[in-house]
Design a protein around this motif. Structure first.
Motif, mmCIF file in Angstrom:
data_model
loop_
_atom_site.group_PDB
_atom_site.id
_atom_site.type_symbol
_atom_site.label_atom_id
_atom_site.label_comp_id
_atom_site.label_asym_id
_atom_site.label_seq_id
_atom_site.Cartn_x
_atom_site.Cartn_y
_atom_site.Cartn_z
ATOM 1 N N ASP A 94 0.852 -1.188 0.000
ATOM 2 C CA ASP A 94 0.000 0.000 0.000
ATOM 3 C C ASP A 94 0.891 1.242 0.000
ATOM 4 O O ASP A 94 1.506 1.575 1.008
ATOM 5 N N TRP A 95 0.979 1.919 -1.141
ATOM 6 C CA TRP A 95 1.794 3.121 -1.266
ATOM 7 C C TRP A 95 1.018 4.373 -0.880
ATOM 8 O O TRP A 95 1.527 5.476 -1.011
ATOM 9 N N GLY A 96 -0.207 4.213 -0.429
ATOM 10 C CA GLY A 96 -1.016 5.366 -0.063
ATOM 11 C C GLY A 96 -1.617 6.021 -1.288
ATOM 12 O O GLY A 96 -1.340 5.632 -2.418
ATOM 13 N N LYS A 135 -2.344 8.581 -4.301
ATOM 14 C CA LYS A 135 -1.506 9.394 -5.182
ATOM 15 C C LYS A 135 -1.739 10.861 -4.856
ATOM 16 O O LYS A 135 -2.869 11.272 -4.575
ATOM 17 N N HIS A 170 -0.048 15.344 5.943
ATOM 18 C CA HIS A 170 -0.113 13.982 6.463
ATOM 19 C C HIS A 170 -0.871 13.987 7.784
ATOM 20 O O HIS A 170 -0.637 14.846 8.635
ATOM 21 N N ASN A 221 8.047 5.275 3.132
ATOM 22 C CA ASN A 221 6.938 4.414 2.715
ATOM 23 C C ASN A 221 5.770 4.504 3.692
ATOM 24 O O ASN A 221 4.612 4.566 3.281
ATOM 25 N N ILE A 222 6.072 4.517 4.975
ATOM 26 C CA ILE A 222 5.015 4.681 5.982
ATOM 27 C C ILE A 222 4.343 6.035 5.803
ATOM 28 O O ILE A 222 3.121 6.148 5.813
ATOM 29 N N SER A 227 3.979 7.816 3.213
ATOM 30 C CA SER A 227 3.131 7.884 2.013
ATOM 31 C C SER A 227 1.713 7.393 2.294
ATOM 32 O O SER A 227 0.764 7.841 1.655
ATOM 33 N N ARG A 228 1.557 6.509 3.248
ATOM 34 C CA ARG A 228 0.225 5.999 3.585
ATOM 35 C C ARG A 228 -0.560 6.960 4.470
ATOM 36 O O ARG A 228 -1.749 6.755 4.714
ATOM 37 N N LEU A 229 0.099 8.008 4.954
ATOM 38 C CA LEU A 229 -0.553 8.983 5.840
ATOM 39 C C LEU A 229 -1.000 10.238 5.114
ATOM 40 O O LEU A 229 -1.528 11.158 5.722
ATOM 41 N N ARG A 230 -0.811 10.277 3.797
ATOM 42 C CA ARG A 230 -1.163 11.465 2.994
ATOM 43 C C ARG A 230 -2.664 11.715 3.011
ATOM 44 O O ARG A 230 -3.442 10.800 2.780
#
Length: 93
Positions: A5-7, A9, A39, A80-81, A83-86
């Motif tokens: 899961d890249w979060g 776009k 984020h 990477n973490i 990016s999932r919080l965007r």
């Protein structure tokens, strides 16, 4: 095979003016800005390796310099973490 899961776009995220960002934080949201991206760190506070306190110090602020430089030059795993919080993108007011 599972995918990572890249979060969301960045082009799919809503925009925040600086005032909207600040108002959301004043209302209790745990938001930080890194590289122009908003984020939501609320769910990550207790998991931050550096502790809750250091992350809370940047809520409502631009943490780009702290994230990218000095003692806190973060790893790819941290990125990477993140990016999932965007949750948004800062725009000019």
């Amino acid at each position: 095979m599972d995918t990572f899961d890249w979060g969301p776009k960045t082009e799919d995220l809503p925009t925040y003016t600086r005032k909207q960002f600040e108002d959301s934080c004043a209302e209790g949201s745990s938001l930080i800005v890194i590289e122009g991206i908003v984020h939501d760190v609320h769910q990550f506070l207790d998991n931050h390796p550096g502790g809750v306190k250091i992350l809370k110090n940047y809520i409502g602020k631009d943490a780009t310099k702290a994230f990218n430089e000095t003692v806190y030059n973060h790893s790819r795993a941290a990125r990477n973490i993140l990016s999932r919080l965007r949750v948004g993108v800062i725009t000019e007011d």
